[in-house]
Design a protein around this motif. Structure first.
Motif, mmCIF file in Angstrom:
data_model
loop_
_atom_site.group_PDB
_atom_site.id
_atom_site.type_symbol
_atom_site.label_atom_id
_atom_site.label_comp_id
_atom_site.label_asym_id
_atom_site.label_seq_id
_atom_site.Cartn_x
_atom_site.Cartn_y
_atom_site.Cartn_z
ATOM 1 N N UNK A 1 -5.387 3.955 -12.461
ATOM 2 C CA UNK A 1 -5.796 3.438 -11.155
ATOM 3 C C UNK A 1 -5.267 4.346 -10.061
ATOM 4 N N UNK A 2 -5.958 4.373 -8.921
ATOM 5 C CA UNK A 2 -5.501 5.141 -7.775
ATOM 6 C C UNK A 2 -6.156 4.637 -6.504
ATOM 7 N N UNK A 3 -5.523 4.903 -5.374
ATOM 8 C CA UNK A 3 -6.045 4.424 -4.097
ATOM 9 C C UNK A 3 -6.991 5.402 -3.402
ATOM 10 N N UNK A 4 -7.012 6.649 -3.822
ATOM 11 C CA UNK A 4 -7.925 7.608 -3.193
ATOM 12 C C UNK A 4 -8.525 8.511 -4.251
ATOM 13 N N UNK A 5 -9.632 9.163 -3.892
ATOM 14 C CA UNK A 5 -10.336 10.044 -4.814
ATOM 15 C C UNK A 5 -9.955 11.489 -4.571
ATOM 16 N N UNK A 6 -9.975 12.280 -5.646
ATOM 17 C CA UNK A 6 -9.803 13.724 -5.575
ATOM 18 C C UNK A 6 -11.018 14.356 -6.263
ATOM 19 N N UNK A 7 -11.087 15.672 -6.270
ATOM 20 C CA UNK A 7 -12.184 16.349 -6.967
ATOM 21 C C UNK A 7 -12.132 16.135 -8.469
ATOM 22 N N UNK A 8 -10.930 15.871 -9.012
ATOM 23 C CA UNK A 8 -10.774 15.734 -10.462
ATOM 24 C C UNK A 8 -10.499 14.304 -10.927
ATOM 25 N N UNK A 9 -10.303 13.368 -10.014
ATOM 26 C CA UNK A 9 -9.989 11.990 -10.405
ATOM 27 C C UNK A 9 -9.520 11.154 -9.239
ATOM 28 N N UNK A 10 -8.293 10.626 -9.355
ATOM 29 C CA UNK A 10 -7.739 9.750 -8.324
ATOM 30 C C UNK A 10 -6.348 10.227 -7.916
ATOM 31 N N UNK A 11 -5.870 9.721 -6.780
ATOM 32 C CA UNK A 11 -4.510 9.979 -6.294
ATOM 33 C C UNK A 11 -3.877 8.652 -5.923
ATOM 34 N N UNK A 12 -2.592 8.684 -5.674
ATOM 35 C CA UNK A 12 -1.805 7.495 -5.337
ATOM 36 C C UNK A 12 -1.816 6.481 -6.484
ATOM 37 N N UNK A 13 -1.759 7.000 -7.698
ATOM 38 C CA UNK A 13 -1.814 6.152 -8.881
ATOM 39 C C UNK A 13 -0.563 5.300 -9.036
ATOM 40 N N UNK A 14 0.590 5.867 -8.774
ATOM 41 C CA UNK A 14 1.838 5.117 -8.933
ATOM 42 C C UNK A 14 1.828 3.867 -8.056
ATOM 43 N N UNK A 15 1.397 3.984 -6.823
ATOM 44 C CA UNK A 15 1.339 2.846 -5.882
ATOM 45 C C UNK A 15 0.295 1.825 -6.342
ATOM 46 N N UNK A 16 -0.886 2.305 -6.746
ATOM 47 C CA UNK A 16 -1.939 1.380 -7.184
ATOM 48 C C UNK A 16 -1.503 0.589 -8.415
ATOM 49 N N UNK A 17 -0.871 1.256 -9.368
ATOM 50 C CA UNK A 17 -0.403 0.565 -10.574
ATOM 51 C C UNK A 17 0.679 -0.451 -10.221
ATOM 52 N N UNK A 18 1.613 -0.069 -9.352
ATOM 53 C CA UNK A 18 2.674 -0.999 -8.950
ATOM 54 C C UNK A 18 2.070 -2.254 -8.320
ATOM 55 N N UNK A 19 1.121 -2.066 -7.403
ATOM 56 C CA UNK A 19 0.495 -3.209 -6.739
ATOM 57 C C UNK A 19 -0.276 -4.081 -7.737
ATOM 58 N N UNK A 20 -1.007 -3.446 -8.643
ATOM 59 C CA UNK A 20 -1.763 -4.197 -9.653
ATOM 60 C C UNK A 20 -0.831 -4.984 -10.569
ATOM 61 N N UNK A 21 0.209 -4.341 -11.093
ATOM 62 C CA UNK A 21 1.167 -5.033 -11.967
ATOM 63 C C UNK A 21 1.836 -6.194 -11.233
ATOM 64 N N UNK A 22 2.172 -6.000 -9.972
ATOM 65 C CA UNK A 22 2.805 -7.076 -9.205
ATOM 66 C C UNK A 22 1.883 -8.283 -9.086
ATOM 67 N N UNK A 23 0.590 -8.060 -8.864
ATOM 68 C CA UNK A 23 -0.367 -9.170 -8.770
ATOM 69 C C UNK A 23 -0.442 -9.910 -10.103
ATOM 70 N N UNK A 24 -0.594 -9.175 -11.178
ATOM 71 C CA UNK A 24 -0.714 -9.813 -12.498
ATOM 72 C C UNK A 24 0.568 -10.555 -12.858
ATOM 73 N N UNK A 25 1.717 -9.991 -12.527
ATOM 74 C CA UNK A 25 2.988 -10.611 -12.924
ATOM 75 C C UNK A 25 3.265 -11.920 -12.188
#
Length: 179
Positions: free
Chosen positions: A141-165
Motif C-alpha cells: 500500500x502507498x499514499x502516492x504514485x510513482x513511475x514504478x509503483x507507490x510511495x509513502x508505503x510505511x505510513x499507509x500500512x501503519x494507518x491501515x493496520x491501526x484501523x484493522x486493529x
C-alpha cells in the motif's frame, strides 16, 4: 467492513529489478458504506494466478483477513518485534510455531480463502512495498504514485493496520476487482 482493491493500471516504468507493477485503488467502507480509508495498492504485474511459488498477483475474488506471525515489513508501531504473550490470542494457535520456531516476530495481516485449495499456505500478506520487486504475490500500500509503483508505503500500512486493529479482523473482507 468491506475493503476493496480495484486494479486500474500498470506502472509506467520498470523498477530496479526490471519489473512492472500493477496499481490499484485500495479503500475501506464502514458498515454504513462510508469511506474511512483510501490509498493505492501495488502488486506484481505477472498474470493473476492461484499457483503457489510464482511471482504473480493473486486472483480477483473475495478474501478474509487474519493476523499471523511474519517476517515481512509490517507497520512499525505496535506490529514489529511483538511480545508473543501480548498478541498470541490474535493468532490461530496452529501458527504460534511461526513465532517460536522461525523467529517471525512481526504481526501481519494475511489474506485467507478457504475455498481455494492450498491458498492459505501461500502466506499472502498486506505489507510495506513500493513496487513489484518488493512483493511476491502479496499486496503493498502507498499514499502516492510513482513511475514504478507507490510511495509513502510505511505510513499507509501503519494507518491501515491501526484501523484493522481497532476492530475484529473477522469483520473485514477484501474484494479484489481486475481491470
Amino acid at each position: 467492513m468491506k475493503i476493496f482493491l480495484d486494479r486500474f493500471k500498470i506502472s509506467d516504468k520498470q523498477d530496479s529489478k526490471g519489473e512492472l507493477s500493477t496499481i490499484g485503488n485500495f479503500y475501506i467502507l464502514d458498515k454504513d458504506g462510508k469511506e474511512i480509508f483510501r490509498c493505492y495498492s501495488v502488486e506484481n504485474n505477472a498474470p493473476s494466478s492461484d499457483e503457489s511459488g510464482r511471482d504473480h498477483r493473486i486472483m480477483p475474488r473475495v478474501y478474509s483477513l487474519q493476523w499471523n506471525f511474519t517476517k515481512t515489513s509490517v507497520a512499525k508501531e505496535g506490529f514489529r518485534n511483538v511480545n508473543f504473550e501480548s498478541v498470541k490470542g490474535l493468532v490461530k494457535e496452529c501458527y504460534h510455531t511461526r513465532c517460536h520456531d522461525f523467529n517471525f516476530n512481526n504481526l501481519g495481516i494475511q489474506l485467507i480463502n478457504d475455498e481455494v485449495k492450498g491458498f492459505n499456505d501461500r502466506w499472502i500478506f498486506i505489507h510495506i512495498a513500493n513496487s513489484g520487486k518488493d512483493i511476491e504475490g502479496c499486496i503493498g500500500l502507498g499514499y502516492s504514485l510513482t513511475d514504478t509503483g507507490v510511495a509513502q508505503s510505511t505510513k499507509a500500512i501503519q494507518d491501515f493496520y491501526n484501523i484493522v486493529s481497532k476492530s475484529n479482523i473477522k469483520d473485514f473482507t477484501l474484494e479484489i476487482k481486475d481491470f
